[in-house]
Design an enzyme around this catalytic site. Structure first.
Site, PDB file in Angstrom:
ATOM      1  N   ARG A 234       0.850  -1.185   0.000  1.00  0.00           N
ATOM      2  CA  ARG A 234       0.000   0.000   0.000  1.00  0.00           C
ATOM      3  C   ARG A 234       0.886   1.236   0.000  1.00  0.00           C
ATOM      4  O   ARG A 234       1.936   1.278   0.639  1.00  0.00           O
ATOM      5  CB  ARG A 234      -0.925   0.021   1.238  1.00  0.00           C
ATOM      6  CG  ARG A 234      -2.094  -0.954   1.160  1.00  0.00           C
ATOM      7  CD  ARG A 234      -3.095  -0.537   0.097  1.00  0.00           C
ATOM      8  NE  ARG A 234      -4.297  -1.364   0.075  1.00  0.00           N
ATOM      9  CZ  ARG A 234      -4.463  -2.435  -0.685  1.00  0.00           C
ATOM     10  NH1 ARG A 234      -3.467  -2.816  -1.499  1.00  0.00           N
ATOM     11  NH2 ARG A 234      -5.580  -3.115  -0.659  1.00  0.00           N
ATOM     12  N   GLU A 263      -3.937   7.617  -3.883  1.00  0.00           N
ATOM     13  CA  GLU A 263      -4.451   7.104  -5.157  1.00  0.00           C
ATOM     14  C   GLU A 263      -5.854   7.617  -5.470  1.00  0.00           C
ATOM     15  O   GLU A 263      -6.227   7.732  -6.638  1.00  0.00           O
ATOM     16  CB  GLU A 263      -4.480   5.573  -5.127  1.00  0.00           C
ATOM     17  CG  GLU A 263      -3.113   4.931  -5.068  1.00  0.00           C
ATOM     18  CD  GLU A 263      -3.170   3.413  -5.101  1.00  0.00           C
ATOM     19  OE1 GLU A 263      -4.283   2.868  -5.325  1.00  0.00           O
ATOM     20  OE2 GLU A 263      -2.121   2.769  -4.907  1.00  0.00           O
ATOM     21  N   HIS A 295      -1.452   0.254  -9.897  1.00  0.00           N
ATOM     22  CA  HIS A 295      -2.113  -0.690  -8.993  1.00  0.00           C
ATOM     23  C   HIS A 295      -2.672  -1.880  -9.785  1.00  0.00           C
ATOM     24  O   HIS A 295      -3.844  -2.233  -9.674  1.00  0.00           O
ATOM     25  CB  HIS A 295      -3.243  -0.001  -8.209  1.00  0.00           C
ATOM     26  CG  HIS A 295      -3.517  -0.647  -6.891  1.00  0.00           C
ATOM     27  ND1 HIS A 295      -3.731   0.071  -5.741  1.00  0.00           N
ATOM     28  CD2 HIS A 295      -3.629  -1.949  -6.528  1.00  0.00           C
ATOM     29  CE1 HIS A 295      -3.959  -0.752  -4.729  1.00  0.00           C
ATOM     30  NE2 HIS A 295      -3.896  -1.989  -5.195  1.00  0.00           N
TER      31      HIS A 295
END
Length: 335
Positions: A234, A263, A295
């Protein structure tokens, strides 16, 4: 059961529909879940959300008032869900923990190899008919010291992959995996020591209160000059401003990542026409020693199929009032 699928991507619809096999009524919406889009769930028993959706207290309260009883995540991570609040107001939550740790681990290796061997630059050069080698120097992985931070499902696979490259492996985790120690020669150590010794560091821990900004200025200062950092976990585990400073002063030779600290509002959408306003992200993207993917580590056919099947399995369990092995609760936070 009626299930509303938030943040639905086109590539998810066929696998989810196939896994459902007409058992439940599915509706797909492109909108992400937040306090304004929660009203779309009126009349639905359950919602399915992605890692970028907002399932904080306010949103959960709206869902509860609308009659939603269940939330199933199409991701392993669940840092975007307030589990304590969900438990308190009576919402059941489940994730997709084992959809494909190999997909994530393999992407981490792909990022590392591409960055280390300058593959992006090489491809750009040859497409301009430039076949010089001057700017393409990399290093061997063989005999390098690799620090694996987090040796759970994904980290354990990475240990095996790095071992196959002939790397010496250091590890840090709350729990020692004795199998990895005996079979792959893994040496467990504290995080600071790992950072002082490792040539390459891979982040594979979940985002929690304890791991938020785990990689900060202090930790970067402990690293060897010229370290490569890989992050497929993350974005918020790494302090972006400290990261940029470490890239500038040479502490980091490179940063290979599939995630970013902020994000929301940028990832999972095409910003080609509007551009982005996040100056830190712009600086990362402009850095020649940064390789960032959007991602996508989970994006394999096998993983998407598994996520769909796990999502429907979770709904099946609740529909049939039987135990769901993926259900999360307060005990998950303290285990």
């Amino acid at each position: 059961m009626k299930l509303l699928v938030y943040s639905a991507k086109e590539f998810e619809k066929v696998p989810l529909t196939a896994a459902n096999d007409n058992k439940h009524k599915l509706k797909f919406v492109r909108e992400a879940l937040d306090s304004t889009t929660a009203v779309l769930a009126a009349g639905y028993d359950a919602v399915s959300i992605f890692s970028g959706d907002d399932a904080s207290l306010v949103v959960l309260e709206i869902l509860k008032e609308l009659g939603v009883k269940y939330i199933t995540l199409r991701s392993a991570g669940y840092n975007n869900v307030s589990l304590k609040s969900a438990k308190r107001i009576g919402l059941k939550v489940a994730n997709a923990p084992d959809y494909s740790p190999h997909a994530i681990a393999e992407h981490a290796i792909a990022l590392l190899l591409a960055l280390n061997r300058n593959l992006i630059q090489a491809n750009k050069q040859v497409n301009q008919y430039n076949f010089l080698l001057d700017e393409l120097m990399g290093t061997n992985l063989n005999e390098k010291k690799v620090g694996v931070v987090g040796t759970g499902r994904i980290g354990s696979i990475l240990v095996k992959l790095f071992h196959a490259f002939g790397c010496e492996i250091l590890a840090n985790d709350l729990k020692t995996n004795h199998y990895l120690e005996s079979e792959y020669g893994v040496e467990y150590t504290d995080l600071n020591t790992l950072c002082t010794k490792a040539d390459i560091i891979s982040i594979n821990v979940p985002l929690t209160y304890e791991t938020h900004h785990l990689f900060n200025e202090s930790l970067f200062n402990n690293m060897k000059k010229g370290t490569i950092l890989v992050n497929t976990a993350r974005g918020s585990i790494v302090n972006t401003m400290a990261l940029l400073a470490a890239l500038k002063d040479g502490t980091l030779r490179g940063y290979a990542t599939d995630v970013y600290e902020t994000e929301k509002g940028v990832f999972f959408r095409d910003n080609g026409k509007t551009g982005i306003t996040d100056m830190a992200l712009q600086e990362l993207l402009a850095s020649p020693n940064v390789l960032l993917t959007p991602h996508q580590a989970f994006m394999t056919k096998e993983a998407i199929k598994n996520i769909a099947e796990i999502t429907i399995y979770n709904i099946d369990c609740w529909q049939e009032d039987r135990g769901c092995r993926n259900e999360l609760g307060y005990e998950t936070l303290i285990s």
